[in-house]
Write a protein that holds these residues in place. Structure first.
Motif, PDB file in Angstrom:
ATOM      1  N   ALA A 161     -58.883  23.212 -10.431  1.00 16.35           N
ATOM      2  CA  ALA A 161     -58.792  24.235 -11.460  1.00 16.35           C
ATOM      3  C   ALA A 161     -57.380  24.805 -11.538  1.00 16.35           C
ATOM      4  O   ALA A 161     -56.871  25.088 -12.623  1.00 16.35           O
ATOM      5  N   GLY A 162     -56.715  24.948 -10.405  1.00 12.24           N
ATOM      6  CA  GLY A 162     -55.357  25.506 -10.382  1.00 12.24           C
ATOM      7  C   GLY A 162     -54.317  24.481 -10.796  1.00 12.24           C
ATOM      8  O   GLY A 162     -53.539  24.680 -11.738  1.00 12.24           O
ATOM      9  N   GLY A 163     -54.314  23.324 -10.098  1.00 16.00           N
ATOM     10  CA  GLY A 163     -53.242  22.332 -10.258  1.00 16.00           C
ATOM     11  C   GLY A 163     -53.176  21.751 -11.659  1.00 16.00           C
ATOM     12  O   GLY A 163     -52.086  21.598 -12.235  1.00 16.00           O
ATOM     13  N   ILE A 200     -50.352  15.237  -7.282  1.00 17.28           N
ATOM     14  CA  ILE A 200     -50.840  14.421  -6.158  1.00 17.28           C
ATOM     15  C   ILE A 200     -52.244  14.907  -5.808  1.00 17.28           C
ATOM     16  O   ILE A 200     -52.444  16.103  -5.617  1.00 17.28           O
ATOM     17  N   GLU A 201     -53.200  14.002  -5.717  1.00 12.18           N
ATOM     18  CA  GLU A 201     -54.582  14.410  -5.412  1.00 12.18           C
ATOM     19  C   GLU A 201     -55.137  13.579  -4.255  1.00 12.18           C
ATOM     20  O   GLU A 201     -55.059  12.356  -4.255  1.00 12.18           O
ATOM     21  N   ARG A 202     -55.721  14.290  -3.279  1.00 11.62           N
ATOM     22  CA  ARG A 202     -56.260  13.619  -2.088  1.00 11.62           C
ATOM     23  C   ARG A 202     -57.514  12.799  -2.407  1.00 11.62           C
ATOM     24  O   ARG A 202     -57.759  11.738  -1.835  1.00 11.62           O
ATOM     25  N   GLY A 203     -58.321  13.287  -3.332  1.00  6.56           N
ATOM     26  CA  GLY A 203     -59.574  12.594  -3.651  1.00  6.56           C
ATOM     27  C   GLY A 203     -59.381  11.471  -4.647  1.00  6.56           C
ATOM     28  O   GLY A 203     -58.282  11.241  -5.150  1.00  6.56           O
ATOM     29  N   GLY A 208     -60.978  18.406  -8.764  1.00  5.69           N
ATOM     30  CA  GLY A 208     -61.324  19.356  -7.694  1.00  5.69           C
ATOM     31  C   GLY A 208     -62.633  20.081  -7.930  1.00  5.69           C
ATOM     32  O   GLY A 208     -63.622  19.501  -8.419  1.00  5.69           O
ATOM     33  N   GLY A 209     -62.640  21.381  -7.594  1.00  7.58           N
ATOM     34  CA  GLY A 209     -63.856  22.181  -7.669  1.00  7.58           C
ATOM     35  C   GLY A 209     -64.425  22.246  -9.075  1.00  7.58           C
ATOM     36  O   GLY A 209     -65.637  22.397  -9.264  1.00  7.58           O
ATOM     37  N   SER A 210     -63.561  22.087 -10.071  1.00 10.16           N
ATOM     38  CA  SER A 210     -64.032  22.191 -11.448  1.00 10.16           C
ATOM     39  C   SER A 210     -65.087  21.123 -11.779  1.00 10.16           C
ATOM     40  O   SER A 210     -65.970  21.341 -12.595  1.00 10.16           O
ATOM     41  N   ALA A 252     -69.585  26.258 -13.226  1.00  9.65           N
ATOM     42  CA  ALA A 252     -68.920  26.603 -14.489  1.00  9.65           C
ATOM     43  C   ALA A 252     -69.120  28.058 -14.903  1.00  9.65           C
ATOM     44  O   ALA A 252     -68.892  28.403 -16.054  1.00  9.65           O
ATOM     45  N   VAL A 253     -69.564  28.894 -13.988  1.00  9.90           N
ATOM     46  CA  VAL A 253     -69.755  30.305 -14.327  1.00  9.90           C
ATOM     47  C   VAL A 253     -68.398  30.993 -14.256  1.00  9.90           C
ATOM     48  O   VAL A 253     -67.668  30.845 -13.273  1.00  9.90           O
ATOM     49  N   CYS A 254     -68.035  31.711 -15.309  1.00  9.69           N
ATOM     50  CA  CYS A 254     -66.697  32.299 -15.354  1.00  9.69           C
ATOM     51  C   CYS A 254     -66.773  33.823 -15.416  1.00  9.69           C
ATOM     52  O   CYS A 254     -67.193  34.375 -16.446  1.00  9.69           O
ATOM     53  N   THR A 292     -52.467  12.077  -0.103  1.00 11.96           N
ATOM     54  CA  THR A 292     -52.506  13.400   0.521  1.00 11.96           C
ATOM     55  C   THR A 292     -51.085  13.906   0.716  1.00 11.96           C
ATOM     56  O   THR A 292     -50.247  13.181   1.267  1.00 11.96           O
ATOM     57  N   ALA A 293     -50.841  15.134   0.284  1.00 13.39           N
ATOM     58  CA  ALA A 293     -49.532  15.738   0.574  1.00 13.39           C
ATOM     59  C   ALA A 293     -49.581  16.278   2.002  1.00 13.39           C
ATOM     60  O   ALA A 293     -50.533  16.967   2.367  1.00 13.39           O
ATOM     61  N   VAL A 294     -48.579  15.958   2.805  1.00  9.24           N
ATOM     62  CA  VAL A 294     -48.625  16.342   4.221  1.00  9.24           C
ATOM     63  C   VAL A 294     -47.847  17.635   4.447  1.00  9.24           C
ATOM     64  O   VAL A 294     -48.384  18.626   4.915  1.00  9.24           O
TER      65      VAL A 294
HETATM   66  C1  LIG Z   1     -70.518  23.891  -5.463  1.00  7.35           C
HETATM   67  C2  LIG Z   1     -69.522  24.868  -6.027  1.00  7.35           C
HETATM   68  C3  LIG Z   1     -69.894  25.680  -7.078  1.00  7.35           C
HETATM   69  C4  LIG Z   1     -68.982  26.599  -7.592  1.00  7.35           C
HETATM   70  N1  LIG Z   1     -69.335  27.355  -8.682  1.00  7.35           N
HETATM   71  C5  LIG Z   1     -68.426  28.205  -9.236  1.00  7.35           C
HETATM   72  C6  LIG Z   1     -68.731  28.936 -10.413  1.00  7.35           C
HETATM   73  O1  LIG Z   1     -69.799  28.802 -10.953  1.00  7.35           O
HETATM   74  N2  LIG Z   1     -67.792  29.770 -10.860  1.00  7.35           N
HETATM   75  C7  LIG Z   1     -66.571  29.920 -10.287  1.00  7.35           C
HETATM   76  O2  LIG Z   1     -65.753  30.690 -10.747  1.00  7.35           O
HETATM   77  N3  LIG Z   1     -66.252  29.219  -9.177  1.00  7.35           N
HETATM   78  C8  LIG Z   1     -67.136  28.359  -8.651  1.00  7.35           C
HETATM   79  N4  LIG Z   1     -66.789  27.609  -7.563  1.00  7.35           N
HETATM   80  C9  LIG Z   1     -65.442  27.769  -6.977  1.00  7.35           C
HETATM   81  C10 LIG Z   1     -64.364  27.097  -7.827  1.00  7.35           C
HETATM   82  O3  LIG Z   1     -64.713  25.803  -8.174  1.00  7.35           O
HETATM   83  C11 LIG Z   1     -63.057  27.100  -7.039  1.00  7.35           C
HETATM   84  O4  LIG Z   1     -62.736  28.420  -6.755  1.00  7.35           O
HETATM   85  C12 LIG Z   1     -61.924  26.466  -7.795  1.00  7.35           C
HETATM   86  O5  LIG Z   1     -62.205  25.136  -8.087  1.00  7.35           O
HETATM   87  C13 LIG Z   1     -60.641  26.572  -6.966  1.00  7.35           C
HETATM   88  O6  LIG Z   1     -59.600  25.933  -7.644  1.00  7.35           O
HETATM   89  P1  LIG Z   1     -58.316  25.395  -6.865  1.00  7.35           P
HETATM   90  O7  LIG Z   1     -57.471  24.690  -7.832  1.00  7.35           O
HETATM   91  O8  LIG Z   1     -57.733  26.504  -6.098  1.00  7.35           O
HETATM   92  O9  LIG Z   1     -58.905  24.386  -5.783  1.00  7.35           O
HETATM   93  P2  LIG Z   1     -59.771  23.101  -5.984  1.00  7.35           P
HETATM   94  O10 LIG Z   1     -60.455  23.117  -7.308  1.00  7.35           O
HETATM   95  O11 LIG Z   1     -60.607  23.006  -4.791  1.00  7.35           O
HETATM   96  O12 LIG Z   1     -58.704  21.935  -6.029  1.00  7.35           O
HETATM   97  C14 LIG Z   1     -57.906  21.590  -4.934  1.00  7.35           C
HETATM   98  C15 LIG Z   1     -57.657  20.104  -4.977  1.00  7.35           C
HETATM   99  O13 LIG Z   1     -56.620  19.807  -4.076  1.00  7.35           O
HETATM  100  C16 LIG Z   1     -56.929  18.609  -3.433  1.00  7.35           C
HETATM  101  N5  LIG Z   1     -56.212  18.577  -2.147  1.00  7.35           N
HETATM  102  C17 LIG Z   1     -56.517  19.240  -1.012  1.00  7.35           C
HETATM  103  N6  LIG Z   1     -55.614  18.979  -0.065  1.00  7.35           N
HETATM  104  C18 LIG Z   1     -54.718  18.154  -0.600  1.00  7.35           C
HETATM  105  C19 LIG Z   1     -53.549  17.523  -0.113  1.00  7.35           C
HETATM  106  N7  LIG Z   1     -53.111  17.751   1.128  1.00  7.35           N
HETATM  107  N8  LIG Z   1     -52.882  16.687  -0.919  1.00  7.35           N
HETATM  108  C20 LIG Z   1     -53.307  16.453  -2.195  1.00  7.35           C
HETATM  109  N9  LIG Z   1     -54.406  17.025  -2.713  1.00  7.35           N
HETATM  110  C21 LIG Z   1     -55.096  17.874  -1.921  1.00  7.35           C
HETATM  111  C22 LIG Z   1     -58.418  18.638  -3.280  1.00  7.35           C
HETATM  112  O14 LIG Z   1     -58.939  17.344  -3.105  1.00  7.35           O
HETATM  113  C23 LIG Z   1     -58.853  19.297  -4.562  1.00  7.35           C
HETATM  114  O15 LIG Z   1     -59.155  18.344  -5.526  1.00  7.35           O
HETATM  115  C24 LIG Z   1     -67.688  26.695  -7.039  1.00  7.35           C
HETATM  116  C25 LIG Z   1     -67.322  25.876  -5.989  1.00  7.35           C
HETATM  117  C26 LIG Z   1     -68.221  24.954  -5.480  1.00  7.35           C
HETATM  118  C27 LIG Z   1     -67.805  24.064  -4.367  1.00  7.35           C
END
Ligand SMILES: Cc1cc2nc3c(=O)[nH]c(=O)nc-3n(C[C@H](O)[C@H](O)[C@H](O)COP(=O)(O)OP(=O)(O)OC[C@H]3O[C@@H](n4cnc5c(N)ncnc54)[C@H](O)[C@@H]3O)c2cc1C
Length: 1021
Positions: free
Chosen positions: A674-676, A695-698, A742-744, A749-751, A867-869
Motif C-alpha cells: 500500500a505504501g510503496g 523491489i519486492e520480496r514476494g 503487499g497487504g493491499s 479493504a476497509v478504509c 529482497t532488499a538487505v
Molecule cells: C489479513 C489482513 C487484513 C487487513 N485488513 C485491513 C483493512 O481492512 N483495512 C486497513 O486499513 N488495513 C488492513 N490491513 C493492514 C494493511 O493491509 C496494512 O497496514 C498495509 O498493507 C501496510 O502497507 P505497507 O505498504 O506499509 O506494507 P505492506 O502492504 O505490508 O507492504 C510491504 C511489502 O514490502 C515487502 N518487503 C518486505 N521486506 C522486504 C525487503 N527486505 N525487500 C523487498 N521487499 C520487502 C513485502 O513483501 C510487502 O509486499 C490488513 C492486513 C492484513 C494482513
C-alpha cells in the motif's frame, strides 16, 4: 504468602522470583546456592566429619560447582516438582559416585571425595544405596532448599504486585473444558505396562552399571559384570531390552496391534526359555548356571502371561492382513518388502551363525569370542534375532505393519548403536573371559554397529522414499508425516487423511524462509519426543486413534491450570505450544479441503447460485447452482446481459515477463504494498523520465491466473512466512502480505481515516505535521473508489443480527455509534467473502489493479522475488542498496536520488537497523488485535456469502471498532476456541455461525531488535 518449600507437582501460586529481572534472579540463586554449599561442605567435613575432600581445593571446587552450575539447571525449571529438581541434581552425582567407587576407592586410590570410615552413613549398605541417600540429601539441600531460600529473599526484596485478577481465566473452566473418555484399560493393558516399566528399570540399572558395578548388591553386580564382560552381547542386550520396552508399550496403547506385538514378545521370551534351558544343561557347572535357571523360570512365567494376552486380544487384532497391491506396482513398496525379507534372512543367519560358533568354537579367536560367553547374554542376542526375524516376516504382510515395525526398528537399533558408540569411545573393546583372559573384538564390534546402523538407515530411508513417491511428500520427514496422519485420525475419519497430508506438505513447500523447515519440528516432537516423556508411551503414530486423542488432550493441549500442576510445567508449556501449532495446521488443512466443505455446507463462490449471474443479487443466496444437463441448457452460460457490466480488463493485472534488478536507478522503492506502490506512482507523476524501480520480496501473482479459492495455497503464496510469522517468543502471530501489492492484496479493504486523537498524539510525540493528510485522503479515496460497501457485498441475515445486537447493547447502557456499512475500496464487491485470499473476483481495487499498472505505464519497474538487505550511506546520503534474489544472487543497486523504504513495519525497521542508521529504529511498534467472537444461531445465516467485514459501529470512547466478521472455513476453524468434538460440532454449524469482532489497537510496546531468535529467526517481540 510464604512460598511452599517442597511441592510434588508444579509450583503452586505466583513465584516471587518472577518479580526479579532475569540477571538479578540468577545472581541471587548463585549467591544463595554458593553460601548454602559452603555451609554444607563445612558441616559434613569439619563439624560432623562424614566426608573427606582431601584439602581445600576440592572443597572450593565443590562449592563453585554447586554454586555456579546448579542455578543454571534449576532456574529454567524452577516451577517443576521438587522431586524432579532433586533428581536432576542427584542423578549425575550418583553416576559419578558409582564411578569413583569402582575406579578409585575400590583400588585404594583417593577419589574426589571419600566417605570417612566408622560414620553412620558408612553403615548404609550396599554402597549404591548409601550414595543414593547421601546424594539425594545433597540434591534436596542444593536444589529445593536453595530455591526456597531464594524465593523468600525475592519476597523480602520485592513484594508481589497485588493480584489484579488478570491471571484468572477469562471464562469458567467448564465453558472450555473438553473431557475425552479414557480408552479402556483392561488387565492385559496393565500387565503390558508393568512389563514395560520392569524392562525400563532393567535398562536403567544396566546403563547406570556402566559407571561401575562394585557398589551394587551382589546379584545386580553379577548381572552388570556379566553384561559388560562381553560388549558385543551387551549391545544386543540393550537392543533386546529396548525392543521389549517398545513392543510392550505399542501392545498396551494399540489394541489393534496388540496381538502381533504380543506375538513378538511371546516368541522372544520362548526363545529365552529354550536358550536358557539348553545352555543350562549344555554347560558344565559354571558361574552362569543359576542365573540361566532363574531367567528360564521368569521368562516361562512371562510366556504364560503373553499366551493369556494373545487369547484375550485375538478378537481385536488387525484383520486385513494381506497386501492388496500387485507385485512391482510400487517401487518403494517392493524395496520395503525385499528389505524385510532380507532382514528376516539376516536374523536367521545371525542366529544360526551365533549358535554354530558357540557350539563348535571353530573360527578366528576374536570371532568365536563374540558369542562364546556369557550364555545368558547370548540368549538375549538370540532373543533379539528371533524377535527381529518375526517382525521382518510380519512386515511382508501389509503397509500398516511395515509402518509400525519400521518405527519400532528405529527406536531399537538407534539407541543400541549409540550405546555401542559410547562403549567404543570409552576404550578398547574386549571380551573378558571367565578364566581372567581378554580378547580384543574392536573390529567385529565396529562392523556389528555399522550393520545395525545400516539396517536402521535402510528401513527409515525406504519409508521416506515411500512417502516421497506414493504421497509426493517432500517437505516432511516420514516420522512427521506419520504424526500428521495420526493427528488427523485422532480428530476426524480416516477418509481424508492422504489429502490432508499432501495439502500440508504443499503448503510447507510454498513457504519461504525457515518456517518451511521448522514446520517439521512440532510434528516430529509429537511423534518422537513427547510420548515417551509423558508416560513411557510408544511413538505417536503407533498408538490407537483413541489413545492418540486422549494423549493430545491430556498430555499436549492441556489447559493452563493443568499444565501448572504437571511435574514439569516448563516442558508441558513447550509441548502445549508445539501441540497447538501442529493441531492448527491440521485443522486448517482439513477445513480448507473440499471434503470438509461439503460436510459443513460451505459453497465456494464459483458454485453459488447467485454467482451464475453477471450482476449477482445481494447475499445470502449461497445454495449451490444446478449443473447444466446438456449443450442446450441455459445454465451453461452466465445470465444477464454483459453490456453495461464492468469487468476489469485482463491486461491491467497480467504482467508481461519478469524484470531483473537494475544496477542503477534514480529512485529505489523497497516494498510494493500500500505504501510503496503509491509512492512509486506519485514519483512517476512528479518526476517524469526518472528511473524508478520497486523491489519486492514476494512473487507477482495475477488475480485472474494465479489466485484460487483454496485457502492453503493462497496463504502460502501471499502471506509472509505462510501466515506463520510469529514474535520472538512465539506468543503472537502477525499477519502481513508478501507479494507484489503487499497487504493491499490480502486485506479487507476497509478504509478508516486517522481519528483526531491519534493525529494529536502523533503530532505531540513525533513532531509530525499532518496538515496535508485530509487532502491526500480525498485524493486516494477518489483514485481507488472508496465508498460505503454496496448491498451486493453485505449478507442481509448477518446485517439483521448485527443491527439487533448493537441496538440491544446500546439499550443496556452500551455506547456504540449507529451501525453503518464500512467504507471500502471495493466498488465491485459481490460478497465472495475471500478478500483475505487475494482479489480473484475483482471486488476490490487493490494496488495490483490501480497504482501498480498506472505507475508501470509511466515506466516504473517492479522487480518481484528480490529482497532488499541494507543500504550504504556516504556523507549523509544513501548511495546504494544491496539486494538478494530468490536464487541467492546478491548485488548492489546504485541510487542517484533517493531510497524510499516501504517494506512494512517490521521489515522496514529491520532494514534501517541492519544499515546502522543513527536514529532509533524498531521501537514503539503497535499492532491491531482482532478479537472476533463466534455466535451460533438456530437458523442458517450463510455468513460466508457476503464480504468478510461488512458493517461497523464505533465505540464512542475511541477504544475499539466493532465489526461483523467472517472467514472461509480453514481460517474460521482456527478461531473457534475448542479442539476436539466440540470444535467439530461447532464447525458442523458453520452455516449457522456469525462473528462479531472488536478491532483493538495494541499499546506501542513492540520492539524490533538486531539479534534474531536462534530458533525462529525472528527479531521482533
Ligand atoms: C489479513 C489482513 C487484513 C487487513 N485488513 C485491513 C483493512 O481492512 N483495512 C486497513 O486499513 N488495513 C488492513 N490491513 C493492514 C494493511 O493491509 C496494512 O497496514 C498495509 O498493507 C501496510 O502497507 P505497507 O505498504 O506499509 O506494507 P505492506 O502492504 O505490508 O507492504 C510491504 C511489502 O514490502 C515487502 N518487503 C518486505 N521486506 C522486504 C525487503 N527486505 N525487500 C523487498 N521487499 C520487502 C513485502 O513483501 C510487502 O509486499 C490488513 C492486513 C492484513 C494482513
Amino acid at each position: 504468602m510464604i512460598p511452599a518449600p517442597f511441592y510434588l507437582r508444579g509450583f503452586p501460586g505466583n513465584d516471587p522470583l518472577d518479580n526479579l529481572a532475569s540477571r538479578v534472579r540468577l545472581a541471587l540463586l548463585i549467591l544463595i546456592t554458593g553460601v548454602v554449599s559452603a555451609v554444607l561442605v563445612y558441616v559434613i567435613s569439619d563439624v560432623f566429619p562424614l566426608i573427606d575432600f582431601h584439602g581445600r581445593r576440592m572443597k572450593l571446587a565443590e562449592i563453585a560447582g554447586f554454586g555456579l552450575i546448579v542455578p543454571l539447571i534449576v532456574l529454567p525449571i524452577r516451577r517443576s516438582s521438587s522431586l524432579v529438581i532433586t533428581l536432576l541434581i542427584t542423578l549425575p552425582l550418583y553416576a559419578l559416585d558409582l564411578f569413583l567407587q569402582s575406579h578409585y576407592r575400590d583400588h585404594g586410590r583417593p577419589a574426589l571425595w571419600d566417605y570417612l570410615p566408622g560414620t553412620f552413613i558408612m553403615a548404609i549398605e550396599p554402597p549404591a544405596l548409601r550414595f543414593l541417600v547421601t546424594l539425594s540429601f545433597d540434591g534436596l539441600v542444593i536444589g529445593p532448599l536453595c530455591l526456597w531460600l531464594s524465593r523468600l529473599a525475592a519476597l523480602l526484596w520485592r513484594r508481589s504486585p497485588a493480584d489484579d485478577g488478570s491471571s484468572e481465566p477469562l471464562f469458567p473452566p467448564e465453558w472450555t473444558d473438553e473431557a475425552i473418555p479414557r480408552p479402556p484399560r483392561n488387565a492385559p493393558f496393565w500387565v503390558l505396562r508393568l512389563l514395560g516399566f520392569a524392562y525400563l528399570l532393567y535398562l536403567g540399572v544396566l546403563l547406570l552399571g556402566a559407571f561401575g558395578a562394585s557398589p551394587w548388591p551382589l546379584p545386580v553386580r553379577f548381572l552388570i559384570e556379566m553384561t559388560y564382560g562381553n560388549p558385543y552381547l551387551a549391545v544386543n542386550t540393550v537392543g533386546k531390552v529396548s525392543l521389549m520396552i517398545v513392543l510392550a508399550s505399542v501392545a498396551a496403547f494399540n489394541y489393534r496391534f496388540r496381538w502381533v506385538t504380543t506375538l513378538g514378545l511371546c516368541l522372544g521370551h520362548v526363545t529365552s526359555v529354550v536358550g536358557s534351558v539348553f545352555f543350562y544343561f549344555l554347560d558344565p557347572p559354571g558361574p552362569y548356571r543359576d542365573f540361566l535357571l532363574a531367567s528360564a523360570i521368569v521368562d516361562a512365567v512371562m510366556v504364560a502371561l503373553f499366551i493369556w494376552i494373545l487369547m484375550r486380544s485375538v478378537g481385536d487384532r488387525e484383520q486385513p492382513a494381506l497386501e492388496i497391491q500387485p507385485d512391482l506396482f510400487s517401487l518403494p513398496t517392493t524395496l520395503w518388502r525385499v528389505s524385510s525379507a532380507g532382514l528376516a534372512l539376516l536374523a536367521v543367519l545371525h542366529l544360526v551363525g551365533s549358535l554354530v560358533l558357540r557350539l563348535t568354537g571353530h573360527g578366528p579367536r576374536s570371532l568365536v569370542a563374540l558369542v562364546q560367553e556369557p550364555d545368558p547374554t547370548l540368549c538375549n542376542s538370540l532373543t533379539l534375532d528371533v524377535t527381529v526375524g518375526l517382525i521382518a516376516v510380519l512386515m511382508l504382510a501389509n503397509r500398516q505393519l511395515r509402518d509400525m515395525f519400521t518405527t519400532v526398528l528405529g527406536r531399537v537399533l538407534i539407541p543400541a548403536v549409540l550405546f555401542g558408540l559410547v562403549l567404543l569411545a570409552a576404550g578398547p573393546v574386549v571380551v573378558h573371559h571367565a578364566d581372567g583372559s581378554v580378547t580384543p573384538i574392536q573390529i567385529w564390534f565396529a562392523v556389528h554397529l555399522l550393520v545395525m546402523a545400516a539396517i536402521a538407515t535402510l528401513f527409515l530411508s525406504i519409508r521416506s522414499v515411500f512417502f516421497n513417491v506414493e504421497y509426493t511428500i517432500t517437505s516432511f520427514r516420514a516420522s512427521s508425516a506419520l504424526a500428521i496422519v495420526g493427528l488427523h485420525d485422532a480428530l476426524f475419519e480416516e477418509a481424508g487423511r492422504a489429502d490432508v497430508l499432501q495439502a500440508i506438505d504443499r503448503y510447507a513447500c510454498a513457504i519461504r524462509g525457515r518456517k518451511q523447515g521448522l514446520l517439521n519440528f512440532p510434528f516430529w516432537s509429537i511423534e518422537q519426543v513427547w510420548p515417551p516423556l509423558f508416560g513411557l508411551r510408544p511413538p505417536f503414530s503407533t498408538m490407537s486413534s483413541q489413545e492418540q486423542k486422549y494423549f493430545v488432550r491430556y498430555s499436549l493441549i492441556r489447559p493452563e491450570p493443568d499444565r501448572r500442576r504437571s511435574f514439569v510445567p516448563e516442558l508441558a508449556d513447550i509441548a502445549h505450544d508445539l501441540g497447538i501449532a501442529a493441531h492448527s495446521v491440521v485443522l486448517f488443512a482439513v477445513y480448507a479441503g473440499r471434503l470438509a466443505h461439503s460436510r459443513i455446507g460451505y459453497v465456494p463462490p464459483g458454485a453459488r447460485r447467485r454467482f451464475q449471474d453477471v450482476n449477482p443479487g445481494p447475499p445470502p443466496d449461497a445454495d449451490a447452482a444446478a449443473l447444466p444437463r446438456d449443450q442446450y441448457d441455459p445454465l451453461n452460460w452466465l445470465s444477464g446481459s454483459p453490456s453495461g457490466t464492468r469487468v476489469v480488463a485482463p491486461r491491467v493485472s497480467t504482467p508481461i515477463g519478469e524484470p531483473v534488478p537494475p544496477t542503477e536507478v534514480d529512485y529505489l522503492v523497497v516494498g510494493s504494498g500500500a505504501g510503496g506502490s503509491v509512492m512509486a506512482y506519485r514519483l512517476a507523476c512528479e518526476a517524469p523520465g526518472a528511473r524508478i524501480a520497486v523491489i519486492e520480496r514476494g512473487g507477482r501473482f495475477s488475480p485472474r491466473d494465479d489466485v484460487s479459492d483454496y485457502e492453503l495455497d493462497m496463504i502460502s503464496k501471499l502471506y509472509k512466512e505462510g501466515g506463520l510469522q510469529q514474535t520472538k517468543r512465539a506468543d503472537m502471530t502477525i499477519l502481513q502480505g508478501e507479494c507484489v501489492g503487499g497487504g493491499s492484496v490480502v486485506n479487507n479493504a476497509v478504509c478508516y481515516r486517522m481519528p483526531d486523537h491519534i493525529r494529536q498524539l502523533w503530532a505531540a510525540e513525533y513532531g509530525l505535521t499532518l496538515d496535508g493528510l485530509d487532502e491526500e485522503y480525498d485524493r486516494i479515496a477518489a483514485e481507488i473508489e472508496i465508498g460505503p460497501l454496496s448491498p451486493r457485498g453485505i449478507n442481509r441475515s448477518v446485517e439483521h443480527k448485527f443491527r439487533t445486537a448493537v441496538t440491544e447493547f446500546n439499550a443496556n447502557g452500551g455506547n456504540l455509534s449507529d451501525v453503518s456499512p464500512v467504507q471500502v475500496n471495493g466498488p465491485d464487491a459481490r460478497g465472495d467473502g475471500l478478500w483475505n485470499l487475494g482479489n480473484k473476483y475483482f471486488g476490490k481495487r487493490t494496488v495490483l489493479e490501480t497504482y501498480i499498472p498506472w505507475s508501470e505505464a509511466r515506466g516504473v519497474q517492479y522487480v518481484p522475488n528480490v529482497t532488499a538487505v541494507d543500504f550504504a550511506v556516504t556523507k549523509r546520503r544513501v548511495e546504494s542498496a544491496s539486494v538478494q534474489t530468490i536464487g541467492g544472487h546478491t548485488q548492489r543497486i546504485r541510487i542517484r536520488k533517493a531510497l524510499i523504504i516501504c517494506a512494512g513495519v517490521i521489515a522496514s525497521s529491520q532494514m534501517l537497523i541492519r544499515s546502522r542508521i543513527a536514529a532509533p529504529a524498531g521501537v514503539g511498534m503497535s499492532c491491531n488485535l482482532a478479537m472476533p467472537v463466534a455466535l451460533e444461531f438456530d437458523e442458517n445465516l450463510d455468513a460466508f456469502d457476503g464480504e468478510q467485514i461488512t458493517l461497523g459501529a464505533m465505540d464512542q470512547g475511541n477504544r475499539a471498532i466493532f465489526e461483523t466478521y467472517f472467514n472461509p472455513p480453514g481460517a474460521l476453524s482456527l478461531m473457534i476456541p475448542f479442539f476436539f468434538d466440540r470444535h467439530r460440532s461447532t464447525m458442523d454449524s458453520y452455516r449457522r455461525l456469525v462473528m462479531f469482532g472488536a478491532l483493538i489497537g495494541s499499546e506501542s510496546n513492540g520492539l524490533v531488535e538486531t539479534r534474531p531468535d536462534f530458533v525462529l529467526g525472528q527479531t521482533f517481540s
